[in-house]
Scaffold this motif. Structure first.
Motif, PDB file in Angstrom:
ATOM      1  N   ARG A 231       0.827  -1.212   0.000  1.00  0.00           N
ATOM      2  CA  ARG A 231       0.000   0.000   0.000  1.00  0.00           C
ATOM      3  C   ARG A 231       0.857   1.257   0.000  1.00  0.00           C
ATOM      4  O   ARG A 231       0.627   2.198  -0.777  1.00  0.00           O
ATOM      5  N   ASP A 232       1.877   1.274   0.868  1.00  0.00           N
ATOM      6  CA  ASP A 232       2.715   2.466   0.993  1.00  0.00           C
ATOM      7  C   ASP A 232       3.631   2.639  -0.215  1.00  0.00           C
ATOM      8  O   ASP A 232       3.914   3.772  -0.620  1.00  0.00           O
ATOM      9  N   ALA A 233       4.105   1.516  -0.780  1.00  0.00           N
ATOM     10  CA  ALA A 233       4.941   1.601  -1.982  1.00  0.00           C
ATOM     11  C   ALA A 233       4.150   2.218  -3.129  1.00  0.00           C
ATOM     12  O   ALA A 233       4.651   3.074  -3.870  1.00  0.00           O
ATOM     13  N   LYS A 234       2.901   1.810  -3.269  1.00  0.00           N
ATOM     14  CA  LYS A 234       2.045   2.370  -4.319  1.00  0.00           C
ATOM     15  C   LYS A 234       1.839   3.864  -4.109  1.00  0.00           C
ATOM     16  O   LYS A 234       1.884   4.654  -5.054  1.00  0.00           O
ATOM     17  N   LYS A 235       1.604   4.236  -2.857  1.00  0.00           N
ATOM     18  CA  LYS A 235       1.305   5.632  -2.547  1.00  0.00           C
ATOM     19  C   LYS A 235       2.509   6.536  -2.775  1.00  0.00           C
ATOM     20  O   LYS A 235       2.395   7.587  -3.417  1.00  0.00           O
ATOM     21  N   ILE A 236       3.678   6.138  -2.263  1.00  0.00           N
ATOM     22  CA  ILE A 236       4.835   7.019  -2.313  1.00  0.00           C
ATOM     23  C   ILE A 236       5.516   7.016  -3.675  1.00  0.00           C
ATOM     24  O   ILE A 236       6.182   7.977  -4.053  1.00  0.00           O
ATOM     25  N   ARG A 237       5.316   5.950  -4.453  1.00  0.00           N
ATOM     26  CA  ARG A 237       5.988   5.849  -5.752  1.00  0.00           C
ATOM     27  C   ARG A 237       5.073   6.202  -6.918  1.00  0.00           C
ATOM     28  O   ARG A 237       5.507   6.188  -8.069  1.00  0.00           O
ATOM     29  N   ALA A 238       3.823   6.493  -6.637  1.00  0.00           N
ATOM     30  CA  ALA A 238       2.866   6.838  -7.692  1.00  0.00           C
ATOM     31  C   ALA A 238       2.800   5.727  -8.736  1.00  0.00           C
ATOM     32  O   ALA A 238       2.421   4.617  -8.421  1.00  0.00           O
TER      33      ALA A 238
END
Length: 221
Positions: free
Chosen positions: A174-181
């Motif tokens: 979830r966080d990888a998707k959010k921070i890496r767009a």
């Protein structure tokens, strides 16, 4: 022989112990099996331990590439400097490689182990892979940093340790998707090989542009 050919270069960075060397040991045999010829440059601050390890694994044990195609550099200083602020020492080695064997398909540059602010100078690497490991906790991706945010591919290694360290892979995703767009990421286990083919395919598609290798002459022995 081809002259003045610029060989595509992939930079691999990440903290100490995250699995940079093991990732290379896993990815390179896949590329070689597909017909691509590689050279590896391994940076370390003091020793050439990682290069020597890859020579044993890839040259002596697996016999997939010549030992002289795995080059160790002891930078003697901050790992950031040798790959970003002043990559002169790496550029000099690359220039020599390109002169000796311009038929190579790819040069892989491993950085010395450092923190989440690792990046490669555009003059040094055409594509940047940053690797972290689950043992650092599921908060790792959302901590950010240049490596996690700006790398072309984020590799999250040691997924088998999630249960042991209380890390939630769903949170990390979830966080990888959010921070890496829209930037790519992949979960891997370098010990078992899970996810490694995805890393190799990213390199073939995004760096080699699916160009099919051809039989080449004038190889370095």
């Amino acid at each position: 022989m081809l002259k003045n050919k610029k060989i595509p270069k992939v930079g691999i960075g990440g903290p100490v112990g995250s699995g940079k060397t093991r990732l290379i040991e896993r990815v390179v045999p896949i590329l070689i099996k597909r017909g691509y010829r590689c050279c590896i440059i391994s940076n370390d601050v003091i020793s050439k331990e990682d290069a020597e390890r890859m020579q044993r694994t890839l040259s002596t044990e697996l016999k997939v590439m010549p030992e002289n195609m795995i080059i160790g550099i002891a930078t003697g200083g901050c790992p950031h400097t040798a790959i970003r602020e002043d990559p002169t020492i790496n550029l000099a080695v690359i220039e020599e490689i390109e002169k000796k064997d311009p038929t190579l398909d790819l040069i892989i540059i491993e950085s010395g182990g450092d923190n989440v602010m690792t990046t490669f100078s555009p003059a040094l690497a055409d594509y940047f892979i940053y690797i972290i490991d689950v043992a650092g906790g599921d908060k790792y991706p959302r901590k950010g940093g240049l490596g996690i945010e700006s790398s072309d591919l984020l590799v999250i290694n040691k997924i088998d340790l999630a249960a042991q360290v209380g890390a939630d892979l769903a949170i990390m995703e979830r966080d990888a998707k959010k921070i890496r767009a829209e930037k790519s990421y992949v979960f891997v286990n370098c010990q078992t090989g899970e996810g490694i083919k995805h890393v190799a395919e990213n390199i073939i598609k995004s760096v080699l542009f699916d160009k099919k290798p051809i039989v080449k002459k004038d190889r370095i022995r």
